[in-house]
Design a protein around this motif. Structure first.
Motif, short mmCIF file in Angstrom:
data_model
loop_
_atom_site.label_atom_id
_atom_site.label_comp_id
_atom_site.label_asym_id
_atom_site.label_seq_id
_atom_site.Cartn_x
_atom_site.Cartn_y
_atom_site.Cartn_z
N LEU A 176 0.82 -1.20 0.00
CA LEU A 176 0.00 0.00 0.00
C LEU A 176 0.86 1.26 0.00
N ARG A 177 1.99 1.23 0.68
CA ARG A 177 2.91 2.38 0.62
C ARG A 177 3.40 2.56 -0.81
N TYR A 178 3.73 1.47 -1.45
CA TYR A 178 4.19 1.55 -2.83
C TYR A 178 3.09 2.12 -3.73
N LEU A 179 1.85 1.66 -3.55
CA LEU A 179 0.73 2.11 -4.38
C LEU A 179 0.33 3.55 -4.10
N ARG A 180 0.75 4.08 -2.96
CA ARG A 180 0.55 5.51 -2.68
C ARG A 180 1.72 6.34 -3.19
N LYS A 181 2.70 5.67 -3.79
CA LYS A 181 3.94 6.29 -4.28
C LYS A 181 4.74 6.90 -3.14
N GLU A 182 4.75 6.23 -2.03
CA GLU A 182 5.53 6.64 -0.87
C GLU A 182 6.86 5.87 -0.85
N ASP A 183 7.75 6.29 0.04
CA ASP A 183 9.04 5.61 0.17
C ASP A 183 8.82 4.23 0.79
N ILE A 184 9.56 3.26 0.29
CA ILE A 184 9.55 1.91 0.87
C ILE A 184 10.98 1.47 1.12
N ARG A 185 11.13 0.56 2.07
CA ARG A 185 12.45 0.00 2.38
C ARG A 185 12.42 -1.49 2.06
N LEU A 186 13.52 -1.96 1.48
CA LEU A 186 13.63 -3.37 1.12
C LEU A 186 14.81 -3.99 1.83
N ASP A 187 14.60 -5.15 2.41
CA ASP A 187 15.67 -5.86 3.09
C ASP A 187 16.43 -6.80 2.15
N GLU A 188 15.80 -7.13 1.03
CA GLU A 188 16.40 -8.12 0.14
C GLU A 188 17.54 -7.51 -0.67
N ALA A 189 18.51 -8.35 -0.99
CA ALA A 189 19.69 -7.90 -1.74
C ALA A 189 19.36 -7.92 -3.23
N THR A 190 18.87 -6.83 -3.74
CA THR A 190 18.59 -6.70 -5.16
C THR A 190 19.00 -5.31 -5.59
N LYS A 191 19.21 -5.11 -6.86
CA LYS A 191 19.57 -3.78 -7.34
C LYS A 191 19.06 -3.61 -8.77
N GLY A 192 18.95 -2.36 -9.17
CA GLY A 192 18.47 -2.05 -10.51
C GLY A 192 16.96 -2.11 -10.60
N TRP A 193 16.47 -2.24 -11.83
CA TRP A 193 15.03 -2.28 -12.04
C TRP A 193 14.44 -3.55 -11.46
N THR A 194 13.44 -3.38 -10.59
CA THR A 194 12.89 -4.50 -9.84
C THR A 194 11.37 -4.40 -9.81
N LEU A 195 10.71 -5.52 -10.05
CA LEU A 195 9.25 -5.56 -9.97
C LEU A 195 8.81 -5.65 -8.51
#
Length: 461
Positions: free
Chosen positions: A406-425
């Motif tokens: 829901l934070r993402y769908l409001r275009k708010e900042d989100i934090r990710l714990d997973e080790a990924t980088k670049g364009w991500t779905l």
């Protein structure tokens, strides 16, 4: 006590299937029916989508379901992922009409003439042969934008969204195999759902709507091939907008009425027009689990001729640029690609063959799937690609919980714990919501601003 005015109920007396007592009772009851139709290429289990609710199949729709209560769709990430479309159950009968009158084992060219907000377009897209070309038109510009957004959520690759007056389609002489006209009407079939709309109803408005419906049909019928199928529907009970229009189609254009098969337990009322006996089907909310609706099907007279060839060719991307796009797609060598103002557009073969021809005659709001901006270094992916059913399954992706979705769908900042980088779905329950670009110290949220959730929180249950 009913809120329906006597002038309205009086106009219904004598209509096939009308029972004043039960009709008034169901309108006074305050009952609300909620139904959805699944996107079969994204979801196949209504119970899994709505585990907190009871679900029941809509009997005339393969993917339609009733819900035991109305959830907050705005705060369901699966809605934004295009897993389902919220659609009134009676109007889903379009599926049965198409299955009984149209050959579904071959690609067709179809036009949904009055398409916004997109319920019948998404239904047609799911039912027709996947190699078909479907044009969805809306004459009102803001509604055409809503239509395009809903097609994006649905994830369809083979839909062209246009913003034209019905008369413009006469330029596409005998082009379409199927013409669907869910005509603007006086709206009386939706009075139970929208009691305030009663104030706009009048006999004069019914007459105006009938005249408008005739103009729309007369303008668009030249675009239907001989032997092609016309499906006409309204959400009105008025005979002037229903059976009398069917009579007019037979008398003025020699249209052949096509009967449909229904089941007695469905509660659908079969009717015939007063002059020519054209078949129609009425839905009353005291007889079906749905709102008021009318539908009738016709065959255009004549034998289909050889499809007219045109010399207009769509300019396609060079092979080296196309090769940079295919890793983003689940299937290779299936699509063609073109450029539109610096954006790479994915086209189905039918679109690639006819897009330039359509562009010559129509104003196109959306065609195919916008893949994104192809720069010298990378593809900057577009939101349409994320929601498309053509996108590759193995692209970098992160599964979000409900709060972060829901934070993402409001275009708010989100934090990710997973080790990924670049364009991500960004995903929720395995369904794509959109793109983020993961950098070493932050996550850039690329959800489209115009599609974001504006409400702060869901209402209390």
């Amino acid at each position: 006590m009913s809120f329906l005015p006597p002038a309205f109920t009086g106009s219904l007396k004598g209509l096939p299937g009308y029972n004043e007592e039960t009709f008034l009772r169901v309108h006074a009851s305050g009952a609300r029916i909620t139904s959805v139709r699944l996107q079969p290429r994204k979801a196949g289990d209504a119970a899994a989508l709505f585990p907190q609710l009871e679900t029941e199949r809509v009997p005339w729709s393969h993917d339609g379901y009733y819900l035991s209560s109305r959830p907050s769709f705005t705060f369901d990430p699966q809605f934004h992922a295009g897993a389902y479309y919220v659609q009134e159950a009676s109007s889903m009968f379009l599926e049965a009409a198409v299955r009984q009158t149209v050959p579904l084992d071959t690609p067709l060219k179809a036009l949904d003439l009055c398409a916004a907000p997109g319920g019948k377009t998404t239904l047609l897209q799911a039912v027709l042969h996947p190699d078909s070309l479907l044009v969805a038109n809306e004459v009102i510009k803001p509604r055409a934008a809503v239509l395009a957004d809903n097609i994006t959520r649905w994830g369809a690759e083979n839909v062209v969204v246009t913003n034209n007056d019905p008369r413009d389609f006469a330029r596409l002489d005998e082009y379409f195999d199927l013409l669907n006209v869910d005509a603007p009407c006086s709206g009386s079939g939706l009075f139970r759902r929208d009691p305030e709309a009663v104030q706009e109803w009048s006999l004069d408005n019914v007459a105006l709507c009938s005249q408008r419906q005739q103009r729309i049909l007369a303008d668009a019928l030249p675009a239907l091939k001989p032997g092609g199928t016309l499906i006409y529907s309204t959400c009105s009970y008025s005979q002037e907008e229903d059976e009398q229009i069917a009579d007019w189609l037979v008398a003025e254009f020699g249209m052949e009425s096509l009967p449909l098969q229904t089941q007695p337990q469905w509660g659908i009322v079969a009717t015939q027009s007063p002059q020519h006996g054209a078949h129609g089907y009425r839905f009353y909310p005291d007889k079906v689990k749905g709102e008021g609706f009318f539908i009738a099907c016709f065959r255009k007279p004549g034998e289909p001729g050889t499809p007219r060839a045109h010399r207009l060719k769509t300019a396609l991307l060079a092979a080296k640029d196309a090769a940079r796009l295919t890793p983003w797609l689940a299937e290779k060598d299936v699509f063609a690609f073109t450029d539109h103002h610096g954006e790479a557009i994915l086209l189905t073969p039918a679109m690639a063959a006819d897009l330039a021809f359509l562009q010559k005659h129509l104003y196109i709001r959306k065609a195919g799937v916008k893949m994104g901006q192809l720069t010298a270094k990378e593809l900057v992916p577009d939101h349409q690609l994320a929601l498309s059913t053509a996108v590759a399954a193995g692209l970098p992706a992160v599964e979000l919980d409900l709060e972060n979705a829901l934070r993402y769908l409001r275009k708010e900042d989100i934090r990710l714990d997973e080790a990924t980088k670049g364009w991500t779905l960004m995903r929720f329950h395995g369904m794509n919501l959109g793109w983020a670009k993961v950098l070493p110290n932050r996550v850039n949220n690329y959800y489209p601003k115009e599609m974001r959730i504006l409400k702060a929180s869901a209402p209390d249950a």
